[in-house]
Design an enzyme around this catalytic site. Structure first.
Site, short mmCIF file in Angstrom:
data_model
loop_
_atom_site.label_atom_id
_atom_site.label_comp_id
_atom_site.label_asym_id
_atom_site.label_seq_id
_atom_site.Cartn_x
_atom_site.Cartn_y
_atom_site.Cartn_z
N HIS A 1 -2.53 -3.02 -5.92
CA HIS A 1 -2.99 -2.65 -4.59
C HIS A 1 -4.51 -2.70 -4.51
CE1 HIS A 1 -3.53 0.71 -1.38
NE2 HIS A 1 -3.56 -0.48 -0.82
N SER B 1 0.81 -1.22 0.00
CA SER B 1 0.00 0.00 0.00
C SER B 1 0.84 1.26 0.00
CB SER B 1 -0.92 0.00 1.23
OG SER B 1 -0.18 -0.22 2.41
N GLU C 1 -5.40 -0.16 -7.39
CA GLU C 1 -4.34 0.73 -7.84
C GLU C 1 -3.28 -0.11 -8.55
OE1 GLU C 1 -3.24 4.69 -5.44
OE2 GLU C 1 -3.07 2.90 -4.21
#
Length: 297
Positions: free
Chosen positions: A139, A118, A151
Site C-alpha cells: 500500500h 488501502s 504499508e
C-alpha cells in the site's frame, strides 16, 4: 526483481509505475483504457518535469524513466514473465478478485502478486489464487513519488520469503516499508479515515465551517493540510469505500460513514478528481474556494 507490471493507470498506478521506472525497473503499465494510459504517461512526464524544476532530477533521468515504461491494454500480454505484479485498480473487492483470478491463470509460477488496496483483506484477495503464499499488500501513499511510506500487509498465508522480498524491494525504491497485519483499514486508514469522517460529521452538525475545521487541524495539530481538503485530495468515493470496508469488517458503529459523505458521493462531488468536493477546483487544483453547495448552505 527486474520486471514489474502495474495494473491501473490512475493516480496510484501511474505513481507506482513512476517510482519503479525511475529506479531502472522495466515496467508494463496496464489499463483497459488507452486514454487512461495516455493520461497516466502524461502525468508521469509532468511530475518528472516538476522534479527537474526543483533540481532533484535531470532531463536524462526523465528520458530514461519514460523509456523504462511500456503501456498495454491486455492484462495477459502485460503480465507474462514479470517478476512482480502490483494491482492498483479501483477499491472494489469484486474487481480485485476478478483481476487476481485472471492473474493466477496468466502469470508465471515465480510471480509475486501484490495489491495496492488501502483497506480490503489481503487474505480474501489471495483466495482468488492458488498461490496465497505469494500474495501481499503493498500500500503506497499518495502522491507516490513523494511519500516515503509503504504499508506491507501480510495475508494469512503470505510467506516469509515473499514478505522479505517485498520489504527489500520497497527499500530499493527509497521507501520506508512498514509491516502490518491484515485487518480492515490496516494502520494508516484505520486511524486516518475516522478522523476525516469525524471532520465531515463536525461540518454536518454545524459545529464549524470548512475553512474553520481545516484551520484548527492545520494550526492546532500541525497537519500539513486539513482533513476536509485531504478528503478531497484522496477522493470522497475512496474515503466512503474504505469506511464501508471497515464498518462491514469490524462491525463497529464508529466506522459508519457520515450521511453527508454518502450524499456527496451520490451527487458526484468527489473532490479534486471531479472538480468539486468540499472545495471548488474548477480553476485549478488548489483548495482556494469553498464549494458553491456549502456557500449556499
Amino acid at each position: 526483481m527486474k520486471t514489474i507490471a502495474v495494473i491501473g493507470a490512475g493516480t496510484m498506478g501511474n505513481g507506482i509505475a513512476h517510482v519503479f521506472a525511475q529506479k531502472d525497473f522495466k515496467v508494463n503499465l496496464i489499463d483497459v483504457s488507452s486514454n487512461a494510459l495516455e493520461k497516466g504517461i502524461s502525468t508521469i512526464s509532468k511530475n518528472l518535469d516538476r522534479m527537474i524544476a526543483k533540481g532533484t532530477s535531470t532531463e536524462e533521468e526523465k528520458a530514461n524513466t519514460l523509456t523504462n515504461i511500456s503501456t498495454c491494454t491486455s492484462l495477459k500480454d502485460g503480465v507474462t514473465n514479470v517478476d512482480l505484479v502490483v494491482e492498483a485498480a479501483s477499491e472494489n473487492i469484486d474487481i480485485k478478485l476478478g483481476i487476481f483470478k485472471e492473474l493466477e491463470a496468466c502469470c508465471a509460477e515465480k510471480t509475486i502478486l501484490a495489491t495496492n488496496t488501502s483497506s480490503i483483506s489481503i487474505t480474501q484477495i489471495a483466495s482468488a489464487t492458488k498461490r496465497p503464499d505469494k500474495v501481499i499488500g503493498m500500500h503506497f501513499m499518495n502522491p507516490v513519488p513523494i511519500m516515503k511510506l509503504v504499508e506491507i500487509i501480510r495475508g494469512y498465508s503470505t510467506s516469509d520469503e515473499t514478505t522479505t522480498a517485498i520489504m527489500g524491494l520497497s527499500k530499493q525504491l527509497d521507501k520506508t516499508p512498514t509491516e502490518v497485519n491484515d485487518y480492515p483499514g490496516f494502520v494508516a486508514n484505520r486511524i486516518l479515515m475516522p478522523m476525516i469522517n469525524e471532520a465531515i460529521e463536525t461540518l454536518h452538525h454545524g459545529v464549524a465551517g470548512i475553512l474553520e475545521i481545516d484551520t484548527v487541524m492545520k494550526l492546532g495539530m500541525a497537519h500539513p493540510m486539513g482533513p476536509l481538503q485531504l478528503a478531497d485530495f484522496i477522493g470522497l468515493d475512496v474515503c466512503l469505500s474504505i469506511l464501508n470496508v471497515m464498518y462491514d469488517g469490524l462491525k463497529n458503529p464508529k466506522y459508519a460513514p457520515s450521511p453527508l459523505l454518502v450524499n456527496m458521493v451520490m451527487a458526484g462531488k468527489l473532490g479534486v478528481k471531479s472538480g468539486e468536493g468540499f472545495y471548488d477546483y474548477s480553476g485549478n487544483k488548489k483548495a482556494e474556494k469553498i464549494s458553491a453547495q456549502f456557500i449556499k448552505g
